[in-house]
Design a protein around this motif. Structure first.
Motif, short mmCIF file in Angstrom:
data_model
loop_
_atom_site.label_atom_id
_atom_site.label_comp_id
_atom_site.label_asym_id
_atom_site.label_seq_id
_atom_site.Cartn_x
_atom_site.Cartn_y
_atom_site.Cartn_z
N UNK A 141 32.92 16.83 -20.84
CA UNK A 141 31.44 15.98 -19.91
C UNK A 141 29.78 15.54 -20.58
N UNK A 142 30.20 16.15 -22.02
CA UNK A 142 29.07 15.48 -22.43
C UNK A 142 28.83 14.56 -22.54
N UNK A 143 27.59 13.89 -22.64
CA UNK A 143 27.59 12.29 -22.96
C UNK A 143 26.43 12.18 -24.01
N UNK A 144 26.67 11.08 -24.46
CA UNK A 144 26.01 9.98 -25.74
C UNK A 144 24.55 9.73 -24.91
N UNK A 145 23.71 9.94 -25.45
CA UNK A 145 22.24 9.31 -25.28
C UNK A 145 22.15 8.67 -25.61
N UNK A 146 21.58 7.23 -25.36
CA UNK A 146 21.80 6.21 -25.81
C UNK A 146 19.85 5.72 -26.46
N UNK A 147 19.03 6.14 -25.43
CA UNK A 147 17.75 6.87 -25.97
C UNK A 147 16.70 5.54 -25.69
N UNK A 148 17.72 4.85 -24.54
CA UNK A 148 16.65 3.39 -23.71
C UNK A 148 18.07 3.44 -22.64
N UNK A 149 17.61 2.09 -21.65
CA UNK A 149 18.00 2.44 -20.74
C UNK A 149 18.89 0.30 -21.38
N UNK A 150 19.90 0.56 -21.26
CA UNK A 150 21.22 -0.29 -21.47
C UNK A 150 22.54 -1.43 -20.76
N UNK A 151 22.18 -2.43 -20.93
CA UNK A 151 23.11 -3.49 -19.47
C UNK A 151 24.05 -3.51 -20.49
N UNK A 152 25.31 -2.68 -19.73
CA UNK A 152 26.53 -3.07 -19.63
C UNK A 152 27.24 -3.30 -18.96
N UNK A 153 28.38 -2.46 -18.60
CA UNK A 153 29.51 -2.58 -17.31
C UNK A 153 30.00 -4.32 -17.54
#
Length: 432
Positions: free
Chosen positions: A306-318
């Motif tokens: 359940x741990x998540x990776x912090x990208x450091x900023x909002x990134x457009x994915x999807x």
């Protein structure tokens, strides 16, 4: 429910091949047509049925012991994480365990011969290749387009197509006759599989085919002259391609091959354009930074499922880049994915698993028994392919390459069956 109970009961009685073959076909087909969110719970469900009702060999449990240990480690730090993310990571972790157990069970408890397994994979692989090539049948003009346009329009072909092609290519050399179904002759199947592989313009698919081929040639079983020659040839070919590709060339398959190393190299890219071009490397860098941000306990045991990776900023994915994410649950690099969830111990677990299978496969790579030789080399090719796939698309850590994982269990199980049988240099025996 009565049907399911009857089939489950037959597992312990050992008299139903129908359920076994249906299970094999279901796993292979669903892996290629269902999303991982749907496939993994299904694989876990089937695995539980086999464990509960089937005759499970203790050797199969020993084989997956490092992966079971990893699953238990992942639960240590899961408290506080989102339930959906915990469920996803848990399913990802359990899927290879149960696929290997199912494969081993098919070989040892059910006695499904390699001919049957490979014939099913060949048939499904041919069907997947036809689905891929149907785009070109409907739009023949696409064949004259640039490689990346072809890839965008037609997509890539699944790894099963490459696996089926290599098995078909080398099977006859090792005395494996009757590999192709009667309604699908070799002269039809092999060109279709090859065309699908070539037109996929998939670097992953090409490398997997090379790994499997070199393994079946016996060039990867040990570090000797043939191993050095094969590695040197690949390196020289890559260097020549890099030298002859213009530095400003972009959006071609040739330039993508040249940039392959850069794409996966872990680096802290600052420019948004460079981040987009080298997303795998940037993503892995952010995963390692997230790992480093933890305490000593989390370095060893990970931050849990359940741990998540912090990208450091909002990134457009999807799907169309229309959804922005700051935290992501999975990465293309399966090794850093495991590092986040299960820490250094998790990576050690995977290393122990891979090394164990590689050592087992290499032991029989030069056997006098031609069946043992073929299957051990194929086992080696499968596990080395999984090692590579895990680096670029998540691999078995994220429920990719299910056919390879299933084959690892099946091939090791079948090799255990024939280990004590006559080892004379004969062709494939159809063991009961």
């Amino acid at each position: 429910m009565n049907y399911v109970y009857t089939q489950c009961k037959s597992l312990s009685m050992g008299n139903s091949w129908r359920f076994t073959l249906m299970l094999l076909c279901t796993i292979i087909i669903s892996n290629n047509f269902l999303s991982s969110e749907l496939f993994t719970p299904m694989a876990v469900f089937f695995g539980l049925i086999i464990v509960i009702f089937g005759k499970i060999n203790g050797a199969s449990i020993k084989l997956v012991a490092p992966l079971i240990a990893l699953f238990l480690i992942g639960f240590i730090g899961m408290y506080g994480h989102d339930l959906r993310d915990i469920f996803r990571d848990s399913a990802f972790s359990l899927t290879p365990i149960f696929l290997i157990i199912i494969g081993y069970w098919m070989a040892v408890a059910r006695g499904i011969t390699p001919h049957i397994v490979f014939k099913i994979m060949m048939t499904v692989g041919f069907g997947l290749a036809i689905v891929h090539l149907s785009t070109f049948i409907l739009n023949p003009a696409l064949l004259g387009a640039e490689s990346m346009e072809i890839r965008t329009e037609a997509g890539s072909t699944p790894e099963l197509v490459g696996l089926a092609f290599v098995i078909g290519l080398f099977g006859k050399r090792f005395g494996m006759n009757g590999l192709f179904p009667g309604f699908l002759p070799r002269l039809l199947v092999m060109p279709v599989l090859l065309a699908s592989i070539l037109l996929s313009f998939s670097r992953t698919e090409y490398v997997v085919v090379i790994i499997l081929s070199l393994s079946l040639l016996g060039w990867l079983s040990r570090i000797d002259k043939r191993f050095v020659i094969s590695m040197a040839s690949i390196a020289i070919g890559f260097i020549l391609l890099a030298v002859t590709t213009p530095a400003d060339e972009e959006y071609t398959f040739r330039s993508k091959i040249v940039r392959s190393v850069t794409e996966v190299a872990v680096s802290d890219y600052q420019d948004i354009v460079e981040i987009g071009k080298n997303w795998r490397g940037f993503e892995a860098h952010r995963a390692i930074e997230t790992f480093r941000s933890g305490n000593a306990w989390e370095h060893v045991f990970g931050q849990g499922f359940g741990a998540l990776v912090d990208l450091g900023f909002d990134m457009a994915l999807g799907g169309e880049g229309d959804v922005e994410f700051r935290y992501i649950p999975i990465t293309h690099n399966g090794y850093v994915y495991i590092l986040i969830k299960a820490g250094l111990l998790g990576l050690i677990c995977y290393a122990l698993f891979y090394i164990g299978v590689i050592r087992y496969a290499a032991r029989f790579s030069d056997s006098n028994n031609i069946e043992q030789k073929f299957l051990s080399r194929l086992l080696l090719g499968c596990v080395l392919s999984l090692v590579f796939i895990m680096l670029v698309v998540g691999g078995m850590a994220e429920a990719h390459g299910a056919e390879f994982v299933l084959l690892v269990g099946y091939l090791q199980g079948w090799l255990s069956r024939i280990k004590s049988i006559d080892c004379s240099p004969k062709s494939f025996g159809r063991h009961p």
